[in-house]
Design a protein around this motif. Structure first.
Motif, mmCIF file in Angstrom:
data_model
loop_
_atom_site.group_PDB
_atom_site.id
_atom_site.type_symbol
_atom_site.label_atom_id
_atom_site.label_comp_id
_atom_site.label_asym_id
_atom_site.label_seq_id
_atom_site.Cartn_x
_atom_site.Cartn_y
_atom_site.Cartn_z
ATOM 1 N N HIS A 195 0.850 -1.195 0.000
ATOM 2 C CA HIS A 195 0.000 0.000 0.000
ATOM 3 C C HIS A 195 0.880 1.238 0.000
ATOM 4 O O HIS A 195 1.595 1.510 0.971
ATOM 5 C CB HIS A 195 -0.916 0.016 1.222
ATOM 6 C CG HIS A 195 -1.856 1.177 1.239
ATOM 7 N ND1 HIS A 195 -2.865 1.332 0.314
ATOM 8 C CD2 HIS A 195 -1.923 2.270 2.053
ATOM 9 C CE1 HIS A 195 -3.531 2.437 0.566
ATOM 10 N NE2 HIS A 195 -2.969 3.040 1.603
ATOM 11 N N LYS A 196 0.853 1.956 -1.136
ATOM 12 C CA LYS A 196 1.698 3.144 -1.321
ATOM 13 C C LYS A 196 3.157 2.743 -1.074
ATOM 14 O O LYS A 196 3.677 1.887 -1.750
ATOM 15 C CB LYS A 196 1.229 4.279 -0.429
ATOM 16 C CG LYS A 196 -0.188 4.766 -0.772
ATOM 17 C CD LYS A 196 -0.636 5.913 0.101
ATOM 18 C CE LYS A 196 -2.030 6.368 -0.294
ATOM 19 N NZ LYS A 196 -2.528 7.467 0.565
ATOM 20 N N ASP A 197 3.814 3.329 -0.072
ATOM 21 C CA ASP A 197 5.214 2.997 0.188
ATOM 22 C C ASP A 197 5.371 1.955 1.297
ATOM 23 O O ASP A 197 6.493 1.683 1.739
ATOM 24 C CB ASP A 197 5.987 4.265 0.592
ATOM 25 C CG ASP A 197 6.062 5.288 -0.539
ATOM 26 O OD1 ASP A 197 6.092 4.862 -1.710
ATOM 27 O OD2 ASP A 197 6.075 6.496 -0.250
ATOM 28 N N ILE A 225 -6.417 -3.681 1.076
ATOM 29 C CA ILE A 225 -5.298 -3.454 0.159
ATOM 30 C C ILE A 225 -5.440 -4.360 -1.058
ATOM 31 O O ILE A 225 -5.562 -5.579 -0.931
ATOM 32 C CB ILE A 225 -3.965 -3.728 0.879
ATOM 33 C CG1 ILE A 225 -3.825 -2.794 2.088
ATOM 34 C CG2 ILE A 225 -2.795 -3.545 -0.074
ATOM 35 C CD1 ILE A 225 -2.611 -3.082 2.948
ATOM 36 N N GLU A 226 -5.423 -3.767 -2.245
ATOM 37 C CA GLU A 226 -5.677 -4.521 -3.471
ATOM 38 C C GLU A 226 -4.453 -5.271 -3.989
ATOM 39 O O GLU A 226 -4.587 -6.287 -4.665
ATOM 40 C CB GLU A 226 -6.175 -3.573 -4.569
ATOM 41 C CG GLU A 226 -7.525 -2.936 -4.277
ATOM 42 C CD GLU A 226 -7.972 -2.043 -5.403
ATOM 43 O OE1 GLU A 226 -7.188 -1.847 -6.357
ATOM 44 O OE2 GLU A 226 -9.107 -1.521 -5.340
ATOM 45 N N THR A 227 -3.266 -4.764 -3.703
ATOM 46 C CA THR A 227 -2.055 -5.323 -4.292
ATOM 47 C C THR A 227 -1.288 -6.172 -3.282
ATOM 48 O O THR A 227 -1.076 -5.742 -2.146
ATOM 49 C CB THR A 227 -1.127 -4.202 -4.801
ATOM 50 O OG1 THR A 227 -1.854 -3.362 -5.695
ATOM 51 C CG2 THR A 227 0.082 -4.774 -5.520
ATOM 52 N N GLY A 285 -3.029 -9.568 -9.602
ATOM 53 C CA GLY A 285 -3.705 -8.297 -9.830
ATOM 54 C C GLY A 285 -3.114 -7.153 -9.031
ATOM 55 O O GLY A 285 -1.993 -7.220 -8.536
ATOM 56 N N GLY A 286 -3.891 -6.076 -8.912
ATOM 57 C CA GLY A 286 -3.419 -4.906 -8.184
ATOM 58 C C GLY A 286 -2.656 -3.959 -9.080
ATOM 59 O O GLY A 286 -2.597 -4.121 -10.308
#
Length: 306
Positions: free
Chosen positions: A229-231, A245-247, A266-267
């Motif tokens: 998620h982001k960093d 969180i998608e990834t 995915g993600g």
């Protein structure tokens, strides 16, 4: 209890209810508030996996079994061996059949009467890792070349699903093969191969294998799933974190540190620097899992000696 104490307790309870309501209504914002402090809702550090336990021999009727707990995620793996005729293309090898089960009791997201969508995906991923890692030498499952070999029916049951299901499943599979003991077998007058039990059986029948034995395992695959998620990289995500969180990236390294597989279902786009960071965390996790597995084997040997 005094009125002041009553008011303090009521205020604390009200505060907890407000936090829980905020967590349910704004899950992403709730998670990000924690990530800004480099901590997670369950108080873990970002790179910290949940407590992991391995119990060998959890199913007495199986030839090999293990119960694994990864936080609140629980997996039970069992192996049953059966004698079959090997296929013509691999006459001197046995085989492994893998099936991952998600009964409705494991999660409120699994509906009775409907197979869980994740089950066949995890089954295939487990089979791919087992075959590509080199942990198993299928020739060790051969009894009589071209005539008889073992089929290892591997069933993995998700008892409670709270994230990182593939990780917990693979750990339980590895542990079950560590526990696996190949039984004695003999050949009857009609050519049929059958299992033999007890010392009396040893004396009555001519044995194909002279003693029960363990498989010689090669480099063992150890997994780590990271939510991105982001960093932030969150090792061993819970079901709550996975839902937000998608990834995610799942890295499997063997006990020699070699890369077995990387899965990214995915993600968003993931940088090579992030992938390398996940691999670094997987190396550390693999060392810890190796120690946990070794401790569980030693504990079983102590129990058997007593």
């Amino acid at each position: 209890m005094s009125a002041e104490t009553d008011a303090t307790a009521a205020g604390g309870l009200a505060g907890e209810m407000e936090v829980e309501a905020y967590r349910r209504l704004f899950p992403l914002a709730f998670l990000e508030r924690h990530l800004r402090e480099s901590v997670r809702p369950d108080a873990r550090r970002l790179a910290e996996a949940r407590p992991t336990t391995v119990a060998l021999g959890a199913v007495s009727s199986a030839h090999g079994s293990a119960l694994v707990r990864l936080g609140d995620t629980a997996m039970l793996a069992s192996i049953k061996l059966e004698v079959m005729s090997p296929p013509a293309e691999t006459p001197d090898q046995g085989s492994v059949a893998v099936e991952f089960h998600m009964p409705p009791i494991c999660s409120p997201l699994v509906r009775p009467g409907r197979p869980a969508e994740a089950a066949p995906v995890i089954s295939k991923a487990l089979e791919d890792v087992l075959m590509s890692s080199g942990m198993l030498n299928l020739k060790e499952l051969c009894l009589i070349s071209g005539k008889a070999s073992w089929v290892a029916y591997l069933d993995v049951y998700c008892l409670n699903a709270d994230g990182s299901l593939f990780d917990a499943a693979l750990i339980s599979v590895v542990a079950a093969f560590t526990h696996l003991e190949i039984p004695l077998v003999s050949v009857g007058d009609d050519g049929r191969v059958f299992t033999v039990g007890g010392n009396e059986g040893k004396s009555k029948y001519e044995l194909v294998n002279r003693e029960k034995r363990k498989l010689t395992l090669g480099d063992i695959p150890f997994p780590l799933t990271c939510a991105l998620h982001k960093d932030s990289i969150l090792a061993d995500p819970t079901a709550e974190e996975e839902s937000i969180i998608e990834t995610s990236v799942t890295v499997v390294l063997d006990s020699s540190g070699r890369l077995v597989s990387i899965q990214k279902p995915g993600g968003g786009v993931t940088s090579m620097a992030t992938i390398k960071a996940c691999i670094g965390l997987a190396k550390e996790r693999g060392q810890k899992l190796k120690e946990i597995l070794t401790d569980s084997v030693e504990a079983m040997e102590v129990d058997q000696a007593e």
